[in-house]
Design a protein around this motif. Structure first.
Motif, mmCIF file in Angstrom:
data_model
loop_
_atom_site.group_PDB
_atom_site.id
_atom_site.type_symbol
_atom_site.label_atom_id
_atom_site.label_comp_id
_atom_site.label_asym_id
_atom_site.label_seq_id
_atom_site.Cartn_x
_atom_site.Cartn_y
_atom_site.Cartn_z
ATOM 1 N N GLY A 75 0.865 -1.211 0.072
ATOM 2 C CA GLY A 75 0.233 0.073 -0.010
ATOM 3 C C GLY A 75 0.691 1.291 -0.618
ATOM 4 O O GLY A 75 2.024 1.665 -0.113
ATOM 5 N N GLU A 76 -0.153 2.271 -0.471
ATOM 6 C CA GLU A 76 0.473 3.292 -0.396
ATOM 7 C C GLU A 76 -0.324 5.029 -0.036
ATOM 8 O O GLU A 76 -1.457 4.237 0.450
ATOM 9 C CB GLU A 76 0.802 3.734 -1.856
ATOM 10 N N GLU A 77 0.750 5.174 0.999
ATOM 11 C CA GLU A 77 -0.122 6.980 1.184
ATOM 12 C C GLU A 77 -0.430 7.789 -0.145
ATOM 13 O O GLU A 77 0.388 7.098 -1.266
ATOM 14 C CB GLU A 77 0.629 7.360 2.639
ATOM 15 N N ALA A 78 -0.877 9.393 0.494
ATOM 16 C CA ALA A 78 -1.132 9.918 -0.506
ATOM 17 C C ALA A 78 0.512 10.273 -1.705
ATOM 18 O O ALA A 78 1.036 10.477 -0.319
ATOM 19 C CB ALA A 78 -1.351 11.441 -0.431
ATOM 20 N N ASN A 79 0.732 10.491 -2.758
ATOM 21 C CA ASN A 79 1.472 10.820 -3.465
ATOM 22 C C ASN A 79 3.132 9.566 -3.424
ATOM 23 O O ASN A 79 4.007 10.112 -3.549
ATOM 24 C CB ASN A 79 2.053 12.409 -2.984
ATOM 25 N N GLY A 80 2.473 8.491 -2.759
ATOM 26 C CA GLY A 80 3.366 7.223 -2.849
ATOM 27 C C GLY A 80 3.948 7.412 -4.163
ATOM 28 O O GLY A 80 4.028 8.154 -5.684
ATOM 29 N N PRO A 81 5.206 6.063 -4.199
ATOM 30 C CA PRO A 81 6.019 5.740 -5.976
ATOM 31 C C PRO A 81 5.469 5.425 -7.185
ATOM 32 O O PRO A 81 5.697 6.221 -7.931
ATOM 33 C CB PRO A 81 6.599 4.412 -5.326
ATOM 34 N N GLY A 92 -5.088 2.232 -13.467
ATOM 35 C CA GLY A 92 -5.701 1.670 -13.228
ATOM 36 C C GLY A 92 -6.359 1.133 -11.413
ATOM 37 O O GLY A 92 -6.855 2.208 -11.203
ATOM 38 N N SER A 93 -5.922 0.579 -10.749
ATOM 39 C CA SER A 93 -6.130 1.161 -9.145
ATOM 40 C C SER A 93 -4.707 0.260 -8.374
ATOM 41 O O SER A 93 -3.945 -0.567 -8.737
ATOM 42 C CB SER A 93 -7.095 0.346 -8.358
ATOM 43 N N LEU A 94 -4.781 0.731 -6.944
ATOM 44 C CA LEU A 94 -3.957 0.647 -6.472
ATOM 45 C C LEU A 94 -3.888 -0.148 -5.112
ATOM 46 O O LEU A 94 -5.032 1.187 -4.331
ATOM 47 C CB LEU A 94 -1.986 1.518 -6.031
ATOM 48 N N PRO A 95 -3.471 -0.351 -3.311
ATOM 49 C CA PRO A 95 -3.712 -0.331 -2.749
ATOM 50 C C PRO A 95 -3.068 0.980 -1.523
ATOM 51 O O PRO A 95 -2.614 1.098 -2.062
ATOM 52 C CB PRO A 95 -3.084 -1.068 -1.878
ATOM 53 N N GLU A 96 -4.415 1.900 -1.466
ATOM 54 C CA GLU A 96 -4.077 3.293 -0.320
ATOM 55 C C GLU A 96 -4.310 3.005 0.533
ATOM 56 O O GLU A 96 -5.331 2.802 1.157
ATOM 57 C CB GLU A 96 -5.489 4.172 -1.731
#
Length: 271
Positions: A55-61, A80-84
């Protein structure tokens, strides 16, 4: 409006997935795409035990890479999508970037994939993920576009809300599996297109038979008449769909479904 449907493989290596996505996005831009679409969970294996770890927080890689690519290529990117990661929760989130790399929209999957099909697939996103609560549309010079994620497409009310806001095309990063894909994938994309007289575009990861969750593939674009414009197989590939948006007006004029809606029939009345 040229749309690139990037059906890419997804591995356990997040950095490699981001690199692959960037390579495919540059190829799409070089091929004249106005909008490029990545698959659901393009940087993360589709497994509950991976979602928080990747997962990534805001402005992740992943987000930073997509924003930079949008600015570099001057192309819209439906990421696409990613875990936020936010407020202690994990969301299945799609980010959309404009031609200058600006964030245009963010959709958190509203309907979590909790199924148990007898003799087939069992998966419960709610074991890890939290649901979003928004109808998501965004503006382009081509008009308003809609956005949802995978299982969201099964809920006709969400698609109708997007189209009542003016959506001409609904983009759907998705990862149907080998139980639901053969049964419902094409049916749902054609059904939503006909119901709402809009284009629908679904983009899946490429199929990996060795993965814990095997994606169906078969990325697809459908026009407002329900005609399949292009459809992939299981393999990694990029499809290009040239969407003639005047087709919406033609279909809606011939079959005036949206303008003929009897809203008085559907009002909820208290007893």
């Amino acid at each position: 409006m040229r749309v690139a449907l990037i059906q890419m493989p997804v591995t356990a290596d997040k950095a490699e997935n981001i690199k692959t996505a960037c390579e495919k996005l540059r190829e799409a831009a070089a091929s004249g795409a106005d909008i490029a679409v990545l698959p659901e969970m393009f940087c993360c294996p589709y497994q509950n035990d991976c979602f928080r770890a990747y997962g990534e927080e805001a402005n992740g890689p992943s987000q930073a890479a997509l924003s930079a690519l949008a600015a570099e290529t001057e192309m819209y990117i439906v990421g696409g999508s990613l875990p936020e990661l936010a407020d202690g929760n994990v969301y299945n989130t799609s980010y959309v970037y404009g031609r200058r790399g600006e964030l245009l929209a963010k959709h958190r999957k509203a309907h979590l994939f909790d199924i148990d099909v007898a003799g087939g697939q069992c998966f419960k996103e709610s074991d890890t993920l939290s649901p979003g609560n928004a109808v998501t549309t965004f503006g382009t010079e081509f008009g308003t576009m809609g956005l949802c994620i995978c299982f969201d497409l099964r809920f006709e009310e969400l698609a109708r809300c997007m189209c009542l806001r003016g959506a001409k095309c609904i983009f759907v990063p998705a990862a149907f599996n080998m139980t639901t894909g053969p049964a419902h994938w094409e049916l749902l994309f054609r059904q939503r297109a006909v119901d709402n007289q809009c284009f629908t575009v679904g983009v899946s990861p490429a199929r990996d038979e060795t993965a814990g969750y095997v994606a169906y593939g078969n990325s697809i674009a459908v026009d407002p008449w329900g005609t399949v414009l292009c459809r992939a197989g299981a393999e990694k590939t990029t499809l290009y769909a040239d969407l003639d948006l005047s087709r919406l007006d033609d279909v809606r004029r011939q079959l005036p479904i949206l303008s003929a809606r009897r809203t008085d029939l559907y009002e909820v009345r208290e007893k």
